[in-house]
Design a protein around this motif. Structure first.
Motif, PDB file in Angstrom:
ATOM      1  N   GLY A 172       0.784  -1.223   0.000  1.00 29.34           N
ATOM      2  CA  GLY A 172       0.000   0.000   0.000  1.00 29.34           C
ATOM      3  C   GLY A 172       0.819   1.277   0.000  1.00 29.34           C
ATOM      4  N   GLY A 173       2.131   1.154   0.132  1.00 28.91           N
ATOM      5  CA  GLY A 173       2.967   2.338   0.080  1.00 28.91           C
ATOM      6  C   GLY A 173       2.843   3.025  -1.277  1.00 28.91           C
ATOM      7  N   ALA A 174       2.771   4.348  -1.269  1.00 29.27           N
ATOM      8  CA  ALA A 174       2.506   5.092  -2.503  1.00 29.27           C
ATOM      9  C   ALA A 174       3.551   6.179  -2.718  1.00 29.27           C
ATOM     10  CB  ALA A 174       1.112   5.710  -2.461  1.00 29.27           C
ATOM     11  N   HIS A 175       3.704   6.538  -3.982  1.00 31.71           N
ATOM     12  CA  HIS A 175       4.611   7.625  -4.366  1.00 31.71           C
ATOM     13  C   HIS A 175       3.953   8.410  -5.483  1.00 31.71           C
ATOM     14  CE1 HIS A 175       7.957   9.500  -6.586  1.00 31.71           C
ATOM     15  NE2 HIS A 175       8.476   9.667  -5.380  1.00 31.71           N
ATOM     16  N   TYR A 176       4.234   9.711  -5.512  1.00 32.61           N
ATOM     17  CA  TYR A 176       3.624  10.588  -6.511  1.00 32.61           C
ATOM     18  C   TYR A 176       4.669  11.477  -7.175  1.00 32.61           C
ATOM     19  CZ  TYR A 176      -0.553   9.274  -3.964  1.00 32.61           C
ATOM     20  OH  TYR A 176      -1.556   8.548  -3.361  1.00 32.61           O
ATOM     21  N   ALA A 177       4.452  11.773  -8.433  1.00 33.99           N
ATOM     22  CA  ALA A 177       5.254  12.774  -9.114  1.00 33.99           C
ATOM     23  C   ALA A 177       4.870  14.151  -8.589  1.00 33.99           C
ATOM     24  CB  ALA A 177       5.014  12.688 -10.619  1.00 33.99           C
ATOM     25  N   ASP A 178       5.818  15.057  -8.594  1.00 30.68           N
ATOM     26  CA  ASP A 178       5.567  16.387  -8.028  1.00 30.68           C
ATOM     27  C   ASP A 178       4.356  17.099  -8.640  1.00 30.68           C
ATOM     28  OD1 ASP A 178       9.052  17.277  -7.410  1.00 30.68           O
ATOM     29  OD2 ASP A 178       7.590  16.157  -6.214  1.00 30.68           O
ATOM     30  N   PRO A 179       4.128  17.012  -9.962  1.00 33.42           N
ATOM     31  CA  PRO A 179       3.002  17.762 -10.543  1.00 33.42           C
ATOM     32  C   PRO A 179       1.626  17.339 -10.031  1.00 33.42           C
ATOM     33  CG  PRO A 179       4.550  17.154 -12.252  1.00 33.42           C
ATOM     34  CD  PRO A 179       4.949  16.402 -11.016  1.00 33.42           C
ATOM     35  N   VAL A 180       1.516  16.139  -9.473  1.00 31.64           N
ATOM     36  CA  VAL A 180       0.203  15.655  -9.040  1.00 31.64           C
ATOM     37  C   VAL A 180       0.106  15.506  -7.525  1.00 31.64           C
ATOM     38  CG1 VAL A 180      -0.004  14.427 -11.226  1.00 31.64           C
ATOM     39  CG2 VAL A 180       0.702  13.173  -9.181  1.00 31.64           C
ATOM     40  N   LYS A 181       1.202  15.730  -6.838  1.00 29.74           N
ATOM     41  CA  LYS A 181       1.231  15.544  -5.396  1.00 29.74           C
ATOM     42  C   LYS A 181       0.215  16.471  -4.727  1.00 29.74           C
ATOM     43  CE  LYS A 181       5.347  14.485  -4.207  1.00 29.74           C
ATOM     44  NZ  LYS A 181       6.788  14.555  -3.844  1.00 29.74           N
ATOM     45  N   GLY A 182      -0.581  15.885  -3.819  1.00 33.83           N
ATOM     46  CA  GLY A 182      -1.601  16.668  -3.135  1.00 33.83           C
ATOM     47  C   GLY A 182      -2.923  16.741  -3.873  1.00 33.83           C
ATOM     48  N   ARG A 183      -2.955  16.333  -5.134  1.00 36.24           N
ATOM     49  CA  ARG A 183      -4.194  16.350  -5.920  1.00 36.24           C
ATOM     50  C   ARG A 183      -4.658  14.951  -6.304  1.00 36.24           C
ATOM     51  NH1 ARG A 183      -4.174  18.545 -10.846  1.00 36.24           N
ATOM     52  NH2 ARG A 183      -1.950  18.111 -11.249  1.00 36.24           N
ATOM     53  N   PHE A 184      -3.722  14.061  -6.555  1.00 29.21           N
ATOM     54  CA  PHE A 184      -4.046  12.691  -6.964  1.00 29.21           C
ATOM     55  C   PHE A 184      -3.791  11.738  -5.801  1.00 29.21           C
ATOM     56  CE2 PHE A 184      -3.171  13.042 -11.853  1.00 29.21           C
ATOM     57  CZ  PHE A 184      -3.977  14.180 -11.894  1.00 29.21           C
ATOM     58  N   THR A 185      -4.615  10.688  -5.731  1.00 29.56           N
ATOM     59  CA  THR A 185      -4.428   9.652  -4.719  1.00 29.56           C
ATOM     60  C   THR A 185      -4.525   8.283  -5.368  1.00 29.56           C
ATOM     61  OG1 THR A 185      -5.431  11.052  -3.016  1.00 29.56           O
ATOM     62  CG2 THR A 185      -5.225   8.699  -2.541  1.00 29.56           C
ATOM     63  N   ILE A 186      -3.499   7.472  -5.172  1.00 29.22           N
ATOM     64  CA  ILE A 186      -3.514   6.109  -5.683  1.00 29.22           C
ATOM     65  C   ILE A 186      -3.899   5.176  -4.534  1.00 29.22           C
ATOM     66  CG2 ILE A 186      -1.053   5.673  -5.211  1.00 29.22           C
ATOM     67  CD1 ILE A 186      -0.966   4.118  -7.882  1.00 29.22           C
ATOM     68  N   SER A 187      -4.676   4.154  -4.845  1.00 30.20           N
ATOM     69  CA  SER A 187      -5.101   3.211  -3.821  1.00 30.20           C
ATOM     70  C   SER A 187      -5.330   1.847  -4.464  1.00 30.20           C
ATOM     71  CB  SER A 187      -6.372   3.688  -3.118  1.00 30.20           C
ATOM     72  OG  SER A 187      -7.444   3.782  -4.047  1.00 30.20           O
ATOM     73  N   ARG A 188      -5.481   0.842  -3.613  1.00 31.65           N
ATOM     74  CA  ARG A 188      -5.738  -0.496  -4.134  1.00 31.65           C
ATOM     75  C   ARG A 188      -6.781  -1.185  -3.276  1.00 31.65           C
ATOM     76  NH1 ARG A 188      -0.394  -3.246  -4.656  1.00 31.65           N
ATOM     77  NH2 ARG A 188      -1.584  -5.170  -4.815  1.00 31.65           N
ATOM     78  N   ASP A 189      -7.625  -1.964  -3.945  1.00 29.25           N
ATOM     79  CA  ASP A 189      -8.636  -2.773  -3.277  1.00 29.25           C
ATOM     80  C   ASP A 189      -8.263  -4.228  -3.525  1.00 29.25           C
ATOM     81  OD1 ASP A 189     -10.869  -4.262  -2.536  1.00 29.25           O
ATOM     82  OD2 ASP A 189     -12.265  -2.672  -3.106  1.00 29.25           O
ATOM     83  N   ASN A 190      -7.682  -4.849  -2.524  1.00 31.23           N
ATOM     84  CA  ASN A 190      -7.197  -6.222  -2.713  1.00 31.23           C
ATOM     85  C   ASN A 190      -8.325  -7.218  -2.965  1.00 31.23           C
ATOM     86  OD1 ASN A 190      -4.557  -5.358  -2.370  1.00 31.23           O
ATOM     87  ND2 ASN A 190      -4.601  -5.688  -0.162  1.00 31.23           N
ATOM     88  N   ALA A 191      -9.486  -6.931  -2.429  1.00 33.03           N
ATOM     89  CA  ALA A 191     -10.626  -7.840  -2.635  1.00 33.03           C
ATOM     90  C   ALA A 191     -11.112  -7.829  -4.077  1.00 33.03           C
ATOM     91  CB  ALA A 191     -11.769  -7.465  -1.696  1.00 33.03           C
ATOM     92  N   LYS A 192     -10.884  -6.698  -4.754  1.00 35.70           N
ATOM     93  CA  LYS A 192     -11.353  -6.560  -6.134  1.00 35.70           C
ATOM     94  C   LYS A 192     -10.207  -6.620  -7.141  1.00 35.70           C
ATOM     95  CE  LYS A 192     -15.398  -3.769  -4.948  1.00 35.70           C
ATOM     96  NZ  LYS A 192     -16.111  -2.491  -5.150  1.00 35.70           N
ATOM     97  N   ASN A 193      -8.975  -6.829  -6.653  1.00 30.98           N
ATOM     98  CA  ASN A 193      -7.805  -6.853  -7.549  1.00 30.98           C
ATOM     99  C   ASN A 193      -7.763  -5.607  -8.428  1.00 30.98           C
ATOM    100  OD1 ASN A 193      -7.159  -9.372  -6.529  1.00 30.98           O
ATOM    101  ND2 ASN A 193      -8.197 -10.472  -8.166  1.00 30.98           N
ATOM    102  N   THR A 194      -8.022  -4.471  -7.828  1.00 26.50           N
ATOM    103  CA  THR A 194      -8.145  -3.237  -8.593  1.00 26.50           C
ATOM    104  C   THR A 194      -7.325  -2.122  -7.937  1.00 26.50           C
ATOM    105  OG1 THR A 194     -10.346  -3.850  -9.376  1.00 26.50           O
ATOM    106  CG2 THR A 194      -9.763  -1.524  -9.499  1.00 26.50           C
ATOM    107  N   VAL A 195      -6.674  -1.359  -8.778  1.00 27.67           N
ATOM    108  CA  VAL A 195      -5.950  -0.161  -8.362  1.00 27.67           C
ATOM    109  C   VAL A 195      -6.706   1.049  -8.892  1.00 27.67           C
ATOM    110  CG1 VAL A 195      -3.814   1.152  -8.665  1.00 27.67           C
ATOM    111  CG2 VAL A 195      -3.723  -1.310  -8.279  1.00 27.67           C
TER     112      VAL A 195
END
Length: 115
Positions: free
Chosen positions: A55-78
């Protein structure tokens, strides 16, 4: 056969939000690192974000604070939740799964930010 199936995207006004989804085969989801890249017309492909299996995440500077990446392990979806979208975010967004020498790409999703 490994598949990454993307959904989401579309046209949104500046300041709006969109969510991209990337559904993966179960056999890769728990191990692979999932990345989002984007490519605007006439520009080089650009890294956006990644999420690790823990679940650790990293963002490029242009999107930091605006975009959020996440994953749902039950649905195999990011997911890539994109808020406060700007015209410069307009691009084709692609989900990429990587582990060691293996790499798989989603089909791409168009995101257009325009008034």
């Amino acid at each position: 056969q490994v598949q990454l199936v993307q959904s989401g995207g579309g046209l949104v006004q500046p300041g709006g939000s969109l969510r991209l989804s990337c559904a993966a085969s179960r056999d890769i989801f728990s191990t692979f690192i999932f990345n989002w890249y984007r490519q605007a017309p006439g520009k080089e492909r650009e890294y956006v974000s990644l999420i690790l299996s823990d679940g650790g995440a990293h963002y490029a500077d242009p999107v930091k604070g605006r975009f959020t990446i996440s994953r749902d392990n039950a649905k195999n979806t990011v997911y890539l939740q994109m808020n406060d979208l700007r015209p410069e975010d307009t691009a084709v967004y692609s989900c990429v799964a990587r582990w060691e020498t293996a790499e798989y790409w989603g089909q791409g999703s168009q995101v257009t930010v325009s008034s």
